[in-house]
Scaffold this active site. Structure first.
Site, PDB file in Angstrom:
ATOM      1  N   GLY A 157      10.088   7.195   1.466  1.00 23.35           N
ATOM      2  CA  GLY A 157       8.992   6.615   0.699  1.00 23.35           C
ATOM      3  C   GLY A 157       8.158   7.702   0.056  1.00 23.35           C
TER       4      GLY A 157
ATOM      5  CB  SER B  25       2.691  11.660   2.532  1.00 22.56           C
ATOM      6  OG  SER B  25       3.781  10.961   1.975  1.00 22.56           O
TER       7      SER B  25
ATOM      8  CG  ASP C 219      10.612   6.294  -3.406  1.00 19.28           C
ATOM      9  OD1 ASP C 219      11.058   5.364  -4.100  1.00 19.28           O
ATOM     10  OD2 ASP C 219       9.470   6.270  -2.909  1.00 19.28           O
TER      11      ASP C 219
ATOM     12  N   GLY D 199       9.471   1.654  -6.979  1.00 22.32           N
ATOM     13  CA  GLY D 199       8.355   0.967  -6.338  1.00 22.32           C
ATOM     14  C   GLY D 199       8.799  -0.059  -5.321  1.00 22.32           C
TER      15      GLY D 199
ATOM     16  CB  SER E 160      15.978   4.385   2.522  1.00 23.55           C
ATOM     17  OG  SER E 160      16.045   4.775   3.866  1.00 23.55           O
TER      18      SER E 160
ATOM     19  CG  ASP F 263       4.404   5.745   4.084  1.00 24.95           C
ATOM     20  OD1 ASP F 263       4.042   4.583   4.352  1.00 24.95           O
ATOM     21  OD2 ASP F 263       3.722   6.517   3.388  1.00 24.95           O
TER      22      ASP F 263
ATOM     23  CG  HIS G 138       4.811  -1.783   3.973  1.00 24.17           C
ATOM     24  ND1 HIS G 138       5.234  -0.685   3.263  1.00 24.17           N
ATOM     25  CD2 HIS G 138       3.748  -1.370   4.697  1.00 24.17           C
ATOM     26  CE1 HIS G 138       4.435   0.338   3.535  1.00 24.17           C
ATOM     27  NE2 HIS G 138       3.530  -0.053   4.403  1.00 24.17           N
TER      28      HIS G 138
ATOM     29  CG  HIS H 236       1.478   5.521   6.860  1.00 24.60           C
ATOM     30  ND1 HIS H 236       1.230   5.329   5.527  1.00 24.60           N
ATOM     31  CD2 HIS H 236       0.252   5.712   7.443  1.00 24.60           C
ATOM     32  CE1 HIS H 236      -0.070   5.425   5.300  1.00 24.60           C
ATOM     33  NE2 HIS H 236      -0.687   5.645   6.447  1.00 24.60           N
ATOM     34  CG  ASP H 237       1.007   1.681   5.724  1.00 23.75           C
ATOM     35  OD1 ASP H 237      -0.172   2.068   5.811  1.00 23.75           O
ATOM     36  OD2 ASP H 237       1.698   1.852   4.704  1.00 23.75           O
TER      37      ASP H 237
END
Length: 216
Positions: free
Chosen positions: A46, A52, A71, A75, A124, A141, A144, A169-170
């Site tokens: 990501g 990051s 990535d 998006g 990925s 990351d 989601h 993350h998240d």
């Protein structure tokens, strides 16, 4: 005291498009510095616009290793037109689709860290399927949804070396955060339940786990 990035790297992180708050970024950087001591690459899933990535690249530079970032640059779901996290500046004016790769390259160039990063442009699961080397750190990351977060975990967690770190993350335990953080939370629970990882630290939505056992 946790390691701190060079002021130029921190400034580049803060100037880049992205969603990671500074205190979580500093926790990620500290984890990356620690993982860098294994002498193995540091990988994130990501990239977006490289916010990051800058911190991983700075840690990689410091350790003499390489930062890898995966990535497709089109998006994730919540970044598409009509959604809360969409940024019109990331849309390719000719094709009319998102393309964050130019922004990412500008971020790295401005940070002076291009030579410490390898950008893997693709989805990925496809990249993970052809990857066969151990990693000192994997930072999840990406998307989601359960489909994407689960695939990122399944594809990359097996490559975390013994003693290496898995960073997620998240991670939001509250069911009210179903769209933004429940899938990463379920991945986090899955990692702990696997017996392969032990929690090291929690910084708000950032979880750091160490590879301490076999099996995923």
């Amino acid at each position: 005291m946790p390691a701190a990035p060079a002021p130029s790297a921190l400034a580049a992180f803060e100037a880049a498009k992205g969603f990671m708050p500074a205190h979580e970024g500093l926790a990620l950087y500290a984890a990356a510095v620690e993982a860098g001591r294994l002498g193995l690459p540091l990988l994130e899933v990501g990239t977006y616009c490289g916010r990051s990535t800058v911190l991983l690249a700075e840690a990689a530079r410091r350790a003499g290793v390489t930062a890898l970032t995966v990535d497709h640059h089109r998006g994730s779901e919540e970044q598409q037109p009509g959604w809360e996290y969409h940024d019109p500046e990331t849309v390719d004016p000719e094709l009319g689709v998102m393309d964050t790769l130019p922004s990412f390259r500008r971020t790295l160039h401005r940070a002076g860290l291009e030579e410490h990063v390898v950008a893997l442009v693709g989805r990925s699961p496809q990249v993970a399927a052809v990857w066969n080397s151990p990693l000192g750190l994997v930072f999840v990351d990406g998307g989601h949804t359960d489909e994407h977060a689960g695939a990122d975990y399944e594809g990359w967690a097996p490559h975390v070396a013994d003693g290496g770190l898995l960073v997620i993350h998240d991670v939001f335990p509250d069911p009210a955060d179903e769209f933004t953080g429940q899938a990463p939370y379920r991945v986090y629970l899955r990692a702990l339940a696997s017996g392969a990882f032990t929690e090291v630290s929690v910084t708000d939505s950032l979880r750091v786990l160490r590879r301490t056992g076999a099996g995923i």
